[in-house]
Design an enzyme around this catalytic site. Structure first.
Site, PDB file in Angstrom:
ATOM      1  N   GLN A  98       0.776  -1.206  -0.073  1.00 33.94           N
ATOM      2  CA  GLN A  98      -0.142   0.116  -0.021  1.00 33.94           C
ATOM      3  C   GLN A  98       0.634   1.432   0.128  1.00 33.94           C
ATOM      4  O   GLN A  98       0.320   2.575  -0.146  1.00 33.94           O
ATOM      5  CB  GLN A  98      -1.026   0.055   1.147  1.00 33.94           C
ATOM      6  CG  GLN A  98      -2.097  -1.021   1.049  1.00 33.94           C
ATOM      7  CD  GLN A  98      -2.976  -0.885   2.195  1.00 33.94           C
ATOM      8  OE1 GLN A  98      -2.757  -1.473   3.433  1.00 33.94           O
ATOM      9  NE2 GLN A  98      -3.978  -0.261   2.244  1.00 33.94           N
ATOM     10  N   CYS A 157     -10.682   0.385   2.970  1.00 32.40           N
ATOM     11  CA  CYS A 157      -9.455   0.484   2.724  1.00 32.40           C
ATOM     12  C   CYS A 157      -8.669   1.572   2.248  1.00 32.40           C
ATOM     13  O   CYS A 157      -9.368   2.324   1.383  1.00 32.40           O
ATOM     14  CB  CYS A 157      -9.133  -0.804   1.573  1.00 32.40           C
ATOM     15  SG  CYS A 157      -7.462  -1.035   1.175  1.00 32.40           S
ATOM     16  N   LEU A 158      -7.493   1.836   2.973  1.00 34.40           N
ATOM     17  CA  LEU A 158      -6.995   3.116   2.469  1.00 34.40           C
ATOM     18  C   LEU A 158      -6.594   3.435   1.208  1.00 34.40           C
ATOM     19  O   LEU A 158      -6.427   4.502   0.552  1.00 34.40           O
ATOM     20  CB  LEU A 158      -5.745   3.165   3.557  1.00 34.40           C
ATOM     21  CG  LEU A 158      -6.003   3.450   4.951  1.00 34.40           C
ATOM     22  CD1 LEU A 158      -4.720   3.788   5.647  1.00 34.40           C
ATOM     23  CD2 LEU A 158      -6.735   4.465   5.267  1.00 34.40           C
ATOM     24  N   GLU A 161      -4.952  -7.279   5.948  1.00 30.71           N
ATOM     25  CA  GLU A 161      -3.399  -6.917   5.650  1.00 30.71           C
ATOM     26  C   GLU A 161      -2.625  -8.110   5.149  1.00 30.71           C
ATOM     27  O   GLU A 161      -2.046  -7.881   3.984  1.00 30.71           O
ATOM     28  CB  GLU A 161      -2.771  -6.395   7.172  1.00 30.71           C
ATOM     29  CG  GLU A 161      -3.516  -5.103   7.456  1.00 30.71           C
ATOM     30  CD  GLU A 161      -3.815  -3.776   6.510  1.00 30.71           C
ATOM     31  OE1 GLU A 161      -3.069  -3.765   5.303  1.00 30.71           O
ATOM     32  OE2 GLU A 161      -4.964  -3.281   6.920  1.00 30.71           O
ATOM     33  N   HIS A 201      -3.468  -8.218   1.475  1.00 32.74           N
ATOM     34  CA  HIS A 201      -2.606  -7.540   0.520  1.00 32.74           C
ATOM     35  C   HIS A 201      -1.407  -8.044   0.215  1.00 32.74           C
ATOM     36  O   HIS A 201      -1.059  -7.727  -1.030  1.00 32.74           O
ATOM     37  CB  HIS A 201      -2.475  -5.981   1.411  1.00 32.74           C
ATOM     38  CG  HIS A 201      -3.813  -5.070   1.322  1.00 32.74           C
ATOM     39  ND1 HIS A 201      -3.743  -4.498   0.071  1.00 32.74           N
ATOM     40  CD2 HIS A 201      -4.455  -4.417   2.157  1.00 32.74           C
ATOM     41  CE1 HIS A 201      -4.889  -3.539   0.277  1.00 32.74           C
ATOM     42  NE2 HIS A 201      -5.192  -3.466   1.720  1.00 32.74           N
TER      43      HIS A 201
END
Length: 163
Positions: free
Chosen positions: A51, A90-91, A133, A136
């Site tokens: 990210q 989600c950022l 996470e 990801h």
């Protein structure tokens, strides 16, 4: 320590399987510090290295007061049980949320910033954050798992006298 730019979907790095960390050095320590700063600055509860544009198997999570900041390098899910269903955001996908089914409780293992083995158990939000996470790191986003996707709801404004 610094705030890093959060990569947004559909950037390719978010769809790659991140590489295992083999060097536990000052560069890794800076990445972990920067990831924590970036997560807190964005009001997140977790952040994965992809990210911030780094394809390494590194996550940070801070989802409850009991554990505080958790740094995990090369994390793996050891076990899971139960079920929870609820909203995730989600950022890297601002403005959207989705309802995702996840285990209620998980045990994860990995390494700390110095390469020492660590293990954590989490329930509810912490379990969800660990799984989100770690996904990801495998190129999986919550939108791939969501049973419904919708615009993120804005928080209700506080009435006078409320904190």
């Amino acid at each position: 320590m610094a705030i890093r730019l959060i990569v947004k979907h559909p950037d390719d790095v978010l769809r790659e399987r991140a590489q295992e960390v083999t060097k536990f050095n000052a560069n890794l320590h800076k990445l972990l510090d920067d990831m924590a700063d970036t997560m807190y600055d964005a009001d997140g509860v977790g952040l994965a290295a992809p990210q911030v544009g780094v394809s390494k198997r590194v996550i940070v999570v801070d989802a409850d007061e009991e554990h505080g900041l958790i740094e995990l390098v090369n994390p793996e899910v050891v076990s899971s049980e139960g079920e929870q269903f609820g909203p995730e955001g989600c950022l890297s996908i601002p403005g959207l949320q989705g309802d995702v089914r996840r285990p209620l409780k998980v045990k994860v293992k990995g390494q700390d910033r110095n390469g020492n083995p660590v293990e954590f158990e989490g329930t509810e939000l912490l379990a969800r954050a660990f799984l989100h996470e770690i996904d990801h790191l495998n190129g999986v986003l919550f939108i791939d798992l969501a049973e419904s996707i919708y615009e993120r709801r804005a928080p209700e404004p506080a009435e006078e006298g409320e904190a």
